[in-house]
Design a protein around this motif. Structure first.
Motif, PDB file in Angstrom:
ATOM      1  N   SER A   1     -77.381  -1.768 -39.180  1.00 50.81           N
ATOM      2  CA  SER A   1     -78.546  -1.463 -40.006  1.00 50.81           C
ATOM      3  C   SER A   1     -78.356  -0.131 -40.736  1.00 50.81           C
ATOM      4  O   SER A   1     -78.699  -0.003 -41.915  1.00 50.81           O
TER       5      SER A   1
ATOM      6  N   THR B   1     -88.690 -10.923 -44.080  1.00 52.15           N
ATOM      7  CA  THR B   1     -87.629 -11.621 -43.361  1.00 52.15           C
ATOM      8  C   THR B   1     -88.268 -12.504 -42.300  1.00 52.15           C
ATOM      9  O   THR B   1     -89.420 -12.291 -41.893  1.00 52.15           O
TER      10      THR B   1
ATOM     11  N   LEU C   1     -90.368 -16.239 -47.237  1.00 50.82           N
ATOM     12  CA  LEU C   1     -89.597 -15.779 -46.087  1.00 50.82           C
ATOM     13  C   LEU C   1     -88.115 -16.054 -46.306  1.00 50.82           C
ATOM     14  O   LEU C   1     -87.739 -17.089 -46.858  1.00 50.82           O
ATOM     15  N   TYR C   2     -87.263 -15.133 -45.852  1.00 43.90           N
ATOM     16  CA  TYR C   2     -85.824 -15.246 -46.045  1.00 43.90           C
ATOM     17  C   TYR C   2     -85.112 -14.654 -44.833  1.00 43.90           C
ATOM     18  O   TYR C   2     -85.726 -13.986 -43.988  1.00 43.90           O
ATOM     19  N   ARG C   3     -83.802 -14.881 -44.776  1.00 48.81           N
ATOM     20  CA  ARG C   3     -83.040 -14.472 -43.592  1.00 48.81           C
ATOM     21  C   ARG C   3     -82.726 -12.984 -43.582  1.00 48.81           C
ATOM     22  O   ARG C   3     -82.815 -12.322 -42.545  1.00 48.81           O
ATOM     23  N   THR C   4     -82.309 -12.423 -44.725  1.00 50.60           N
ATOM     24  CA  THR C   4     -81.894 -11.017 -44.766  1.00 50.60           C
ATOM     25  C   THR C   4     -82.657 -10.245 -45.846  1.00 50.60           C
ATOM     26  O   THR C   4     -83.078 -10.827 -46.856  1.00 50.60           O
ATOM     27  N   ASN C   5     -82.789  -8.948 -45.656  1.00 52.52           N
ATOM     28  CA  ASN C   5     -83.508  -8.104 -46.614  1.00 52.52           C
ATOM     29  C   ASN C   5     -82.915  -8.163 -48.014  1.00 52.52           C
ATOM     30  O   ASN C   5     -83.635  -8.062 -49.006  1.00 52.52           O
TER      31      ASN C   5
ATOM     32  N   GLN D   1     -81.994 -10.513 -49.724  1.00 50.83           N
ATOM     33  CA  GLN D   1     -82.429 -11.672 -50.509  1.00 50.83           C
ATOM     34  C   GLN D   1     -83.723 -11.416 -51.272  1.00 50.83           C
ATOM     35  O   GLN D   1     -84.091 -12.220 -52.129  1.00 50.83           O
ATOM     36  N   SER D   2     -84.413 -10.331 -50.986  1.00 50.04           N
ATOM     37  CA  SER D   2     -85.731 -10.117 -51.599  1.00 50.04           C
ATOM     38  C   SER D   2     -85.654  -9.765 -53.079  1.00 50.04           C
ATOM     39  O   SER D   2     -86.591 -10.016 -53.835  1.00 50.04           O
TER      40      SER D   2
ATOM     41  N   HIS E   1     -87.527 -12.522 -39.253  1.00 52.12           N
ATOM     42  CA  HIS E   1     -87.766 -11.674 -38.081  1.00 52.12           C
ATOM     43  C   HIS E   1     -89.123 -10.986 -38.165  1.00 52.12           C
ATOM     44  O   HIS E   1     -89.891 -10.953 -37.198  1.00 52.12           O
ATOM     45  N   SER E   2     -89.437 -10.416 -39.339  1.00 49.38           N
ATOM     46  CA  SER E   2     -90.670  -9.635 -39.458  1.00 49.38           C
ATOM     47  C   SER E   2     -91.904 -10.507 -39.630  1.00 49.38           C
ATOM     48  O   SER E   2     -93.018  -9.992 -39.655  1.00 49.38           O
TER      49      SER E   2
END
Length: 407
Positions: free
Chosen positions: A124, A174, A43-47, A49-50, A176-177
């Motif tokens: 976005s 993320t 899990l990470y804060r922003t897309n 970072q994936s 959030h998701s």
């Protein structure tokens, strides 16, 4: 009374590349211990970072799924951009392609150099189109002379790959998701100031919302929980980052973070000019984007044709065999042994076993047709294909080719 959550681990890394690589290795150990791939999440804060984690998982042939990423090519602004880019590819001039891509996107009212402040739908939309430009830059770095047609073809391939059959894999998502979901093992990564809390959180209310978001991630873990962060973005970078302030309240004062040692392979440098490599695309091909690669187009075409046939035979997207960047590096370096092939970024132990001997044979034959001075003579001796077999996790789940899946 609710049972206590798992005891967390705290790990600090020198840079994001080391962080992503070690998280992938820890996942292999979890699989060895019996944890199912579908019960592991990063899990990470922003897309944004994936990307590093997708690359590190692919290197170790670990299947993964990006939760929430499936909508990227279904977003209205991305669909509209693709239609415009296809039209531009048909009527493309001989001008500078990157400028053409930006001009096409800016015709929709988007502005590359004017990102909107704050968050929400407007931000976005801007990030979606900025991601298309960033992808062009990444591809152009490893394939100089990239045409608009080739760029559009790559976008279409990635769009179609999102509809590939879903397989069991590690979840990337993320914070959030991740709401409403749980896994046996959770890695919450990138926990440095500026990312958690996000730099745009500049009010007490926004900071409190960021703290609640981290709590969501913490409560997703049933048995294993790991917090990670890095001191710099790129290998060799100045370690000016610090761990998120939120971690101060989560670990006892007596508990210190595990400081991961620097990778033994050291800082990646250009094989030509020896300058440190900062971007992922440069590290992938092993040289600066500005240094000449020296790949023969005939060898590269043969490698691409082989990849296409291999992908068709195994019913997987071509990029899951090898990415364009890895093929570019193979064509430039032209390894003659499995040991040399294994040193190329993107050639992990599973792919080395699966494709190594076949690739060396292809390069051996190509030396006769496209060899540099001296290579034809060297090609009279077939390359060695002896190497110690790689160690893979128990069971067969990691022995299948990795796929970039979007849920």
């Amino acid at each position: 009374m609710a049972p206590a959550g798992p005891k967390p681990n705290f790990v600090e890394y020198q840079d994001e590349v080391a962080e992503a690589g070690d998280v992938a290795r820890k996942i292999v150990k979890l699989v060895d211990s019996g944890v199912a791939l579908s019960e592991i999440a990063i899990l990470y804060r922003t897309n944004s970072q994936s990307a590093a984690y997708e690359e590190s998982l692919t290197e170790l042939a670990i299947p993964y799924q990006v939760r929430g990423g499936e909508r990227f090519f279904e977003r209205a602004e991305v669909k509209a951009a693709l239609r415009l880019l296809r039209g531009s590819a048909v009527a493309s001039s001989e001008g500078e392609v990157r400028s053409e891509v930006v001009n096409v996107l800016e015709s929709t009212g988007w502005a590359l150099l004017k990102p909107p402040s704050g968050s929400g739908a407007v931000r976005s939309r801007w990030e979606s189109l900025a991601a298309l430009v960033a992808l062009f830059d990444e591809l152009a770095a490893v394939a100089p002379g990239l045409t608009m047609r080739a760029f559009v073809d790559e976008l279409d391939e990635r769009r179609l790959a999102q509809h590939a059959p879903t397989l069991e894999g590690v979840t990337l998502a993320t914070l959030h998701s991740a709401k409403g979901l749980e896994w046996d093992a959770v890695f919450i990564v990138g926990l440095s100031e500026g990312l958690m809390p996000i730099s745009m959180a500049n009010t007490d209310e926004a900071i409190s919302e960021e703290r609640r978001l981290l709590y969501v991630g913490i409560t997703r873990a049933r048995r294993h929980l790991t917090f990670t962060w890095s001191l710099s973005r790129t290998p060799g970078g100045r370690g000016s980052r610090s761990a998120s302030r939120f971690l101060d309240a989560l670990r006892p004062k007596s508990a210190k973070a595990t400081v991961s040692p620097k990778p033994s392979r050291g800082l990646a440098t250009c094989r030509i000019c020896k300058r440190p490599l900062s971007s992922a695309s440069e590290r992938k091909i092993g040289r600066c984007a500005t240094c000449p690669g020296g790949a023969d187009i005939g060898v590269l075409d043969q490698l691409r044709a082989w990849r296409t046939l291999t992908a068709q035979a195994t019913n997987v997207p071509a990029y899951t065999v090898f990415t364009d960047a890895t093929l570019q590096a193979i064509a430039e370096i032209r390894p003659s042994t499995l040991e040399d092939l294994a040193k190329i970024s993107g050639v992990g132990p599973i792919k080395l076993t699966r494709y190594g001997s076949e690739l060396l044979a292809l390069l051996y034959e190509a030396a006769f047709a496209f060899g540099r001075p001296g290579e034809r003579l060297a090609a009279t001796t077939r390359p060695s294909s002896k190497i110690s077999p790689p160690q893979t996790p128990q069971g067969s789940r990691l022995e299948s080719a990795p796929s970039r899946q979007r849920l």
